[in-house]
Write a protein that holds these residues in place. Structure first.
Motif, short mmCIF file in Angstrom:
data_model
loop_
_atom_site.label_atom_id
_atom_site.label_comp_id
_atom_site.label_asym_id
_atom_site.label_seq_id
_atom_site.Cartn_x
_atom_site.Cartn_y
_atom_site.Cartn_z
N ALA A 90 0.92 -1.12 0.08
CA ALA A 90 0.06 0.09 0.07
C ALA A 90 0.85 1.15 0.05
O ALA A 90 0.49 2.28 -0.53
N ASP A 91 1.89 1.17 0.49
CA ASP A 91 2.99 2.35 0.77
C ASP A 91 3.64 2.64 -0.81
O ASP A 91 4.11 3.86 -0.90
N ARG A 92 3.65 1.77 -1.52
CA ARG A 92 4.12 1.71 -2.75
C ARG A 92 3.25 2.31 -4.09
O ARG A 92 3.70 2.63 -5.15
N VAL A 93 1.90 2.06 -3.77
CA VAL A 93 0.95 2.38 -4.95
C VAL A 93 0.93 3.79 -5.10
O VAL A 93 0.92 4.67 -4.19
N THR A 94 0.71 4.22 -6.40
CA THR A 94 0.25 5.56 -6.74
C THR A 94 -0.94 6.02 -6.23
O THR A 94 -1.94 5.10 -5.76
N PRO A 95 -1.44 7.15 -6.08
CA PRO A 95 -2.78 7.70 -5.59
C PRO A 95 -3.86 6.96 -6.48
O PRO A 95 -4.88 6.59 -6.13
N GLU A 104 -3.63 4.10 -8.08
CA GLU A 104 -3.73 2.82 -7.77
C GLU A 104 -4.59 2.53 -6.63
O GLU A 104 -5.37 1.81 -6.36
N ALA A 105 -4.18 3.51 -5.53
CA ALA A 105 -4.73 3.42 -3.95
C ALA A 105 -6.31 3.78 -4.33
O ALA A 105 -7.15 2.87 -3.84
N LEU A 152 -7.99 0.48 -5.72
CA LEU A 152 -7.96 -0.56 -4.50
C LEU A 152 -9.17 -0.32 -3.77
O LEU A 152 -9.89 -1.36 -3.16
N ARG A 153 -9.18 0.85 -3.36
CA ARG A 153 -10.36 1.41 -2.15
C ARG A 153 -11.83 1.13 -3.16
O ARG A 153 -12.76 0.57 -2.52
#
Length: 133
Positions: free
Chosen positions: A104-109, A111-112, A115-116
């Motif tokens: 989660a710390d490595r994904v782009t905004p 990609e985040a 995921l949400r």
């Protein structure tokens, strides 16, 4: 995933799987060889060996067609990627949690956000994530 099956793909295995996913139907060794030989120097027997290895890993299914085998992916690209990610997360709950946080710390905004959305869709559908064995 069976104990024998390993989702990790080598470079040539990935090229062949990409071809099979894009082919839109089952392919013979000759079909795959012909497509690959247009882009790279490769031996027919190498293609045959890699397809056999992919069948043993249960990443492709094969069926007889006269004297030849026809191959097609056992699952879609997205399903295989999810399986690889699941395997990489580890079996131990602590390892899994740490890996998820690191991911989660490595994904782009962007990609985040995806995921949400995916998690919200799973929750809305009433599906519960499966538990690790």
């Amino acid at each position: 995933m069976s104990k024998r099956r390993q989702a990790r793909l080598g470079d040539l295995e990935r090229v062949i799987m990409d071809h099979l996913w894009g082919a839109g139907g089952s392919q013979t060794v000759r079909d795959v060889y012909t497509a690959l030989a247009e882009r790279r120097e490769i031996a027919y027997t190498t293609v045959m060996t890699v397809l056999d290895r992919l069948a043993k890993k249960e990443l492709v299914v094969r069926e007889r067609d006269g004297r030849a085998w026809r191959y097609q992916p056992a699952q879609g690209r997205d399903a295989l990627a999810a399986e690889i990610m699941d395997t990489a997360l580890g079996v131990d709950a602590g390892e899994r949690s740490a890996a998820l946080v690191a991911f989660a710390d490595r994904v782009t905004p962007e990609e985040a956000a995806l995921l949400r959305e995916a998690l919200a869709a799973v929750e809305a559908a009433g599906d519960k994530p499966r538990t690790k064995r």
